[in-house]
Motif scaffolding. Structure first.
Motif, mmCIF file in Angstrom:
data_model
loop_
_atom_site.group_PDB
_atom_site.id
_atom_site.type_symbol
_atom_site.label_atom_id
_atom_site.label_comp_id
_atom_site.label_asym_id
_atom_site.label_seq_id
_atom_site.Cartn_x
_atom_site.Cartn_y
_atom_site.Cartn_z
ATOM 1 N N VAL A 188 0.868 -1.171 0.000
ATOM 2 C CA VAL A 188 0.000 0.000 0.000
ATOM 3 C C VAL A 188 0.907 1.225 0.000
ATOM 4 O O VAL A 188 1.659 1.448 0.944
ATOM 5 N N LYS A 189 0.849 1.971 -1.097
ATOM 6 C CA LYS A 189 1.703 3.147 -1.254
ATOM 7 C C LYS A 189 0.891 4.280 -1.873
ATOM 8 O O LYS A 189 -0.171 4.051 -2.452
ATOM 9 N N VAL A 190 1.418 5.491 -1.787
ATOM 10 C CA VAL A 190 0.792 6.637 -2.421
ATOM 11 C C VAL A 190 0.905 6.460 -3.934
ATOM 12 O O VAL A 190 1.959 6.098 -4.452
ATOM 13 N N GLN A 232 9.333 4.863 -1.950
ATOM 14 C CA GLN A 232 8.658 5.188 -0.702
ATOM 15 C C GLN A 232 8.455 3.938 0.139
ATOM 16 O O GLN A 232 8.378 2.829 -0.380
ATOM 17 N N LYS A 233 8.372 4.151 1.410
ATOM 18 C CA LYS A 233 8.151 3.061 2.344
ATOM 19 C C LYS A 233 6.697 2.583 2.232
ATOM 20 O O LYS A 233 5.782 3.385 2.129
ATOM 21 N N SER A 234 6.517 1.275 2.254
ATOM 22 C CA SER A 234 5.175 0.707 2.192
ATOM 23 C C SER A 234 4.372 1.095 3.433
ATOM 24 O O SER A 234 4.903 1.164 4.536
ATOM 25 N N ARG A 235 3.106 1.335 3.234
ATOM 26 C CA ARG A 235 2.212 1.664 4.350
ATOM 27 C C ARG A 235 1.353 0.457 4.749
ATOM 28 O O ARG A 235 0.317 0.602 5.362
ATOM 29 N N GLY A 236 1.809 -0.696 4.354
ATOM 30 C CA GLY A 236 1.090 -1.927 4.682
ATOM 31 C C GLY A 236 1.137 -2.893 3.513
ATOM 32 O O GLY A 236 1.667 -2.585 2.448
ATOM 33 N N CYS A 237 0.571 -4.042 3.715
ATOM 34 C CA CYS A 237 0.582 -5.093 2.709
ATOM 35 C C CYS A 237 -0.775 -5.788 2.735
ATOM 36 O O CYS A 237 -1.293 -6.086 3.812
#
Length: 114
Positions: free
Chosen positions: A40-42, A61-66
Motif C-alpha cells: 500500500v503506497k501513495v 517510498q516506504k510501504s504503508r502496509g501489505c
C-alpha cells in the motif's frame, strides 16, 4: 486463450466446460484466486491542492502496509465475492468457502475451481 504447463490441463478444462454447460439453476460454479501480496503506497492521480502547489509522489517510498485480495468469480453470472487479508493461507481459503456457502444457501451444489 487459456494455457497451462499442467499435462492434464486439457482434460481438466474439458471437465470444467462440461460442468458449466449442464449447470442447473440451483447450482453455482466458482473460480477462486488470490492476488498479492501488494504494498500500500501513495499513487499518482488527481488531487485537490492549493493554487501554485504541486503534489509530488516519491518514486521510492516506504510501504504503508501489505494486502492480499482473495476473490471468487461465479462463472454463470459473473458476480464477484472478495475480501482483503494480510495472509495467504488455508484459513483464508476456508473463510472464502464459508462466505460462499452462506451466500448460496439456496443452491443445492457448489463447484469450486482454485
Amino acid at each position: 486463450m487459456l494455457t497451462s504447463s499442467d499435462p492434464d490441463y486439457s482434460k481438466k478444462l474439458d471437465r470444467i466446460r462440461l460442468i458449466l454447460s449442464g449447470l442447473c439453476p440451483d447450482e453455482a460454479f466458482f473460480s477462486i484466486d488470490e492476488f498479492g501480496p501488494f504494498a500500500v503506497k501513495v499513487q499518482p492521480g488527481r488531487t485537490f491542492t492549493a493554487p501554485g502547489e504541486q503534489r509530488i509522489v516519491p518514486q521510492w517510498q516506504k510501504s504503508r502496509g501489505c494486502l492480499i485480495l482473495t476473490a471468487a468469480l461465479e462463472l454463470s453470472g459473473n458476480p464477484v465475492t472478495h475480501f482483503y487479508s494480510t495472509k495467504k493461507n488455508t484459513n483464508e481459503m476456508i473463510r472464502m468457502m464459508e462466505i460462499l456457502v452462506e451466500q448460496c444457501r439456496d443452491r443445492r451444489k457448489l463447484y469450486i475451481s482454485v
